[in-house]
Motif scaffolding. Structure first.
Motif, PDB file in Angstrom:
ATOM      1  N   VAL A 100       0.988  -1.231   0.014  1.00  0.00           N
ATOM      2  CA  VAL A 100       0.101   0.123  -0.072  1.00  0.00           C
ATOM      3  C   VAL A 100       0.850   1.065  -0.179  1.00  0.00           C
ATOM      4  O   VAL A 100       0.567   2.187  -1.035  1.00  0.00           O
ATOM      5  N   VAL A 101       2.036   1.107   0.906  1.00  0.00           N
ATOM      6  CA  VAL A 101       2.894   2.415   0.993  1.00  0.00           C
ATOM      7  C   VAL A 101       3.731   2.602  -0.295  1.00  0.00           C
ATOM      8  O   VAL A 101       3.665   3.677  -0.901  1.00  0.00           O
ATOM      9  N   SER A 102       4.137   1.776  -0.815  1.00  0.00           N
ATOM     10  CA  SER A 102       4.791   1.779  -2.098  1.00  0.00           C
ATOM     11  C   SER A 102       3.916   2.193  -3.408  1.00  0.00           C
ATOM     12  O   SER A 102       4.475   3.103  -3.941  1.00  0.00           O
ATOM     13  N   ALA A 103       2.487   1.729  -3.165  1.00  0.00           N
ATOM     14  CA  ALA A 103       1.791   2.342  -4.386  1.00  0.00           C
ATOM     15  C   ALA A 103       1.706   3.713  -4.268  1.00  0.00           C
ATOM     16  O   ALA A 103       1.599   4.546  -5.251  1.00  0.00           O
ATOM     17  N   LEU A 104       1.629   4.400  -3.020  1.00  0.00           N
ATOM     18  CA  LEU A 104       1.309   5.598  -2.711  1.00  0.00           C
ATOM     19  C   LEU A 104       2.744   6.251  -3.110  1.00  0.00           C
ATOM     20  O   LEU A 104       2.570   7.444  -3.702  1.00  0.00           O
ATOM     21  N   LEU A 105       3.705   5.835  -2.844  1.00  0.00           N
ATOM     22  CA  LEU A 105       4.977   6.605  -3.163  1.00  0.00           C
ATOM     23  C   LEU A 105       5.194   6.675  -4.741  1.00  0.00           C
ATOM     24  O   LEU A 105       5.882   7.505  -5.056  1.00  0.00           O
ATOM     25  N   ILE A 106       4.961   5.523  -5.423  1.00  0.00           N
ATOM     26  CA  ILE A 106       4.924   5.490  -6.711  1.00  0.00           C
ATOM     27  C   ILE A 106       4.129   6.690  -7.453  1.00  0.00           C
ATOM     28  O   ILE A 106       4.658   7.453  -8.195  1.00  0.00           O
ATOM     29  N   VAL A 107       2.934   6.839  -6.788  1.00  0.00           N
ATOM     30  CA  VAL A 107       2.136   8.029  -7.233  1.00  0.00           C
ATOM     31  C   VAL A 107       2.601   9.396  -7.303  1.00  0.00           C
ATOM     32  O   VAL A 107       2.955   9.978  -8.268  1.00  0.00           O
ATOM     33  N   VAL A 108       3.486   9.517  -6.056  1.00  0.00           N
ATOM     34  CA  VAL A 108       3.761  10.689  -5.917  1.00  0.00           C
ATOM     35  C   VAL A 108       5.226  10.791  -6.603  1.00  0.00           C
ATOM     36  O   VAL A 108       5.403  11.836  -7.312  1.00  0.00           O
TER      37      VAL A 108
END
Lengths: 299, 500
Positions: free
Chosen positions: A151-159
């Motif tokens: 979940v965290v990685s997906a958000l970081l990739i968006v950023v």
């Protein structure tokens, strides 16, 4: 309370899994106006590369890094095989890319089947525990480290992708090429190189997704079709070309599925139906997707 | 056979067998949406096929006897086609070396279904329209269900090698129109019956739940089979959950199951999802421990996991689930299937004629071919009805592996007595029991390189197995194949071995 927590956990994890594949679709589309239907297969290829490297005794983080590097090359190869031979073309009128990207994806899957085999493979998680914490339970709902990482990685990739596209010269070049390839070329941008870089990055994203998803989905041939389709729907819901749209689209599918599965024990039967209803409703209200920009034709 | 060859043989057999099962389930149940289109194409082609193969003396039918083979020789199920090809190639060479049938050589006419059920219907209609074809071996190819009306119309003998009509009650005599069809595949319904009997009678479980893959089982027939099986043994179904193939999240389903607290949970799907399910049940803190804990509501929820033959029949799901795959997880199989002995004839023929080793399932196409040809031999004609009657009256047959038979009232080669139960064990050995629980010969040799794998013969019906397959069971027990369980002082097997 348990139901609400379960919906949150399931929606976020499933949504993130889908988004990790949808990022690839959107990155390529944002730069080229092409939907790379080989994206799902690139995910599968990357997963098997990581598996092969890990099986050779390389620690999972090393396998992760090597699969990213190898997948950059896979992305370039897909572009060379599926896009370059089409020459200069308008993706909106010449749709040969649908067949070529789809075809390359099928060839890749068949090659894996012939060389590695069709069996599903297991990849160890990038992190199994953090400071001794392996599984947390909130209201009886299990939350694991690999899921949290997902979940965290997906958000970081968006950023990261948003920053790439809006704050870097490379990102501006991508957008320029997407806007009008001819004028971008006249402005000194190497458009062919930009397209190639886009596919390479899509390959890298596929590798990141494959390794993060593996603890939940394993590495298997049908991921390309199953997850690829869901990711494509997520990308359309969110708006093709929009990074934020990819994750929002993923969450729409993830939460819809989680809610349906919580309401009924026959979630497996009803989940996809409801997802498609939501998909149609979004398209009726926002034909270009939630974050998509309607096509405007200048006259 | 050298030990290494033997080990590789068993490994590959087990590796492939799950895939075969997987595809078999798909083959039998997929493609429903194409039914209308297939009916149409079938009807058009039927005009050509109808009436073919009427009464004809075999003596005047040329130098060869032609048999149609419908299988997935390409696409996702291509390995089934490979199994079929190897099996039939070896069997045909063996039979021809014995002089063929009625002095004629045997020739195969292969048709590929690929991944499209329509191809299966077309292939059947084409083959049924050729009067020189004496019968068809349907080896897992798609389109079987959609062709059943044509089977009834043409009455051409069809050997359902890797397809399940019995579970749907579409096999004779349940469906009187399907008299020309004979099934070799272990049916899902029979597997569920065996598992339910074992759960109730040997483990003492009272409640159960089913987690069902609705892609593999699009008509959700498994629920009905499961409930009926439970009802027969007095067990109660307290949950039914569905999921889609490739599902990564069982969270909501597990919350509901936890509240319902079934003693056992049966998951009928493929190995990846089965592995995912047991991983998530483990993360929830509800992994299986042992039978007493599974039955005791004061000890929380730790259900016994029962898997489908396709999902847990080999070690691949355990490889995926790793430590979450708990010893004692069980599934159903049949004698001569997973308990595949190196001395089965098909292995020797494949070595002799093809220089290959079996990868699993090769016995069935060969047995299907043999059955059809023995029918031709007995009938002395290719007249379809007389051929069917001849097959019904062949008595006991033994060709590629174990003994089997068909009768006028039974068109299924497997019987409940053939059924066995398979358990998962770990390299570290079985759970401690008193008296001790012994693992079989295959565990120390064939599965030695795996952290976990299946063992055989938890033998809920050992006596029945001996009745059905006396020679095989004698070999299995004397050579030490299969779980030896715990032995009583008089040498008989103790029931205690079943309690992990």
């Amino acid at each position: 309370m348990t139901d609400i927590v379960q919906i949150l956990v399931s929606g976020l994890t499933v949504g993130s899994v889908i988004a990790l594949v949808a990022f690839g679709y959107n990155l390529v589309f944002a730069s080229t106006r092409i939907v790379n239907f080989a994206q799902g297969s690139m995910l599968v290829v990357a997963g098997y590369i990581a598996f092969a490297v890990a099986r050779a005794g390389v620690p999972i983080w090393g396998a992760f890094a090597l699969s990213i590097v190898a997948s950059l090359a896979v992305g370039v190869l897909v572009e060379i095989v599926a896009i370059k031979p089409l020459g200069r073309f308008d993706p909106s009128t010449n749709v040969g890319w649908i067949l070529t990207t789809f075809g390359v994806g099928l060839i890749a899957i068949d090659l894996i089947k012939k060389t590695v085999g069709a069996e599903a493979r297991r990849l160890p998680p990038l992190a199994d525990s953090i400071f001794g914490w392996k599984v947390a339970k909130i209201s009886g709902v299990a939350i694991t480290v690999p899921d949290a990482l997902l979940v965290v990685s997906a958000l970081l990739i968006v950023v990261g992708l948003e920053l790439l596209q809006t704050r870097t010269n490379l990102g501006r070049a991508f957008r320029a090429v997407a806007e009008d390839r001819q004028i971008a070329g006249l402005m000194g941008i190497n458009t062919e190189l930009m397209v190639m870089i886009t596919f390479a990055l899509a390959g890298a994203l596929a590798a990141i997704g494959a390794v993060l998803i593996a603890p939940r989905q394993f590495v298997k041939l049908d991921l390309g079709v199953n997850l690829g389709l869901q990711a494509f729907i997520a990308a359309v819901i969110g708006g093709l070309g929009s990074t934020r749209g990819a994750i929002v689209g993923g969450y729409v599918i993830g939460f819809t599925t989680a809610i349906v599965s919580t309401i009924t024990s026959e979630g497996g039967s009803w989940g996809p139906v409801v997802v498609f209803v939501v998909f149609l409703m979004v398209l009726v209200v926002r034909p270009a997707g939630i974050f998509g920009s309607p096509a405007v034709e200048k006259v | 056979m050298h030990p290494d060859q033997e080990r590789d043989f068993v490994e590959r057999q087990v590796n492939k067998d799950i895939s075969r099962r997987t595809f078999i389930e798909w083959a039998g149940k997929a493609g429903i949406g194409s039914a209308a289109a297939m009916s149409l194409s079938g009807a058009v082609l039927a005009a050509c096929g109808s009436g073919g193969g009427g009464s004809k003396n075999i003596a005047g039918a040329g130098d060869t006897i032609k048999v149609g083979v419908i299988a997935p020789f390409s696409g996702i199920g291509a390995f089934i086609g490979t199994v079929t090809t190897n099996s039939l190639s070896a069997a045909v060479q063996e039979l021809n070396s014995r002089g063929g049938v009625l002095g004629k050589k045997i020739a195969l006419v292969n048709r590929d279904t690929g991944i499209d059920p329509v191809n299966g219907v077309k292939a059947y209609n084409e083959l049924a329209g050729d009067p020189s074809i004496v019968g068809i071996l349907w080896c897992g190819g798609l389109g079987f269900e959609q062709t059943q009306e044509q089977f009834a119309r043409d009455k051409l003998p069809v050997m359902a090698v890797f397809n399940d009509a019995w579970s749907d009650k579409r096999l004779y005599p349940d469906d009187p129109a399907q008299r020309s069809v004979f099934q070799f595949l272990i049916p899902t319904r029979m597997a569920m019956d065996t598992l339910s009997q074992y759960a109730a009678n040997d483990r003492g479980y009272k409640t159960a739940a089913l987690v069902n893959d609705v892609v593999v089982d699009p008509r959700t027939e498994n629920q009905g089979f499961f409930n009926a099986s439970l009802a027969k043994v007095g067990m109660k179904s307290v949950g039914y959950e569905t999921y889609q193939l490739g599902n990564s999240d069982f969270g909501p389903a597990l919350q509901r199951l936890k509240a319902a607290r079934p003693d056992m949970v049966a998951i009928f799907g493929l190995s990846g999802d089965t592995a995912n399910f047991v991983i998530q049940i483990d993360q929830l803190g509800s992994a299986y421990i042992d039978t007493p804990t599974a039955k005791d509501p004061t000890k929380g929820w730790h259900p016994h996991i029962f898997g489908s033959p396709g999902g847990t029949g080999d070690h691949s799901w355990a490889d995926l689930a790793k430590d979450s795959a708990k010893p004692g997880t069980i599934t159903a199989w049949h004698v001569g299937g997973l308990v595949y002995l190196p001395e089965f004839a098909i292995g020797g023929w494949m070595k002799k004629y093809l220089d290959k080793l079996p990868t699993g399932g090769e016995e069935s196409p060969a047995d299907g071919l043999y059955t059809l040809l023995k029918g031709v031999e007995k009938a002395g004609t290719t007249d379809r009805l007389r051929l069917t009657q001849a097959i019904e009256n062949l008595g006991s047959l033994k060709f590629a592996s174990t003994t089997y038979s068909f009768t006028q009232r039974r068109h299924l080669s497997k019987t409940p007595d053939d059924m066995i139960v398979v358990t998962l064990e770990r390299k570290s050995g079985p759970a401690t029991t008193d008296p001790p629980y012994h693992l079989g010969h295959e565990w120390s040799t064939d599965f030695a390189r795996y952290p976990a794998g299946p063992t055989q013969l938890v033998r809920p019906t050992l006596d029945a197995n001996k009745r059905a397959q006396p020679d095989v069971m004698k070999t299995v027990l004397t050579q030490g194949w299969g779980t030896q369980c715990t032995k009583n002082p008089d040498g008989t097997l103790s029931k205690e071995c079943k309690i992990h």
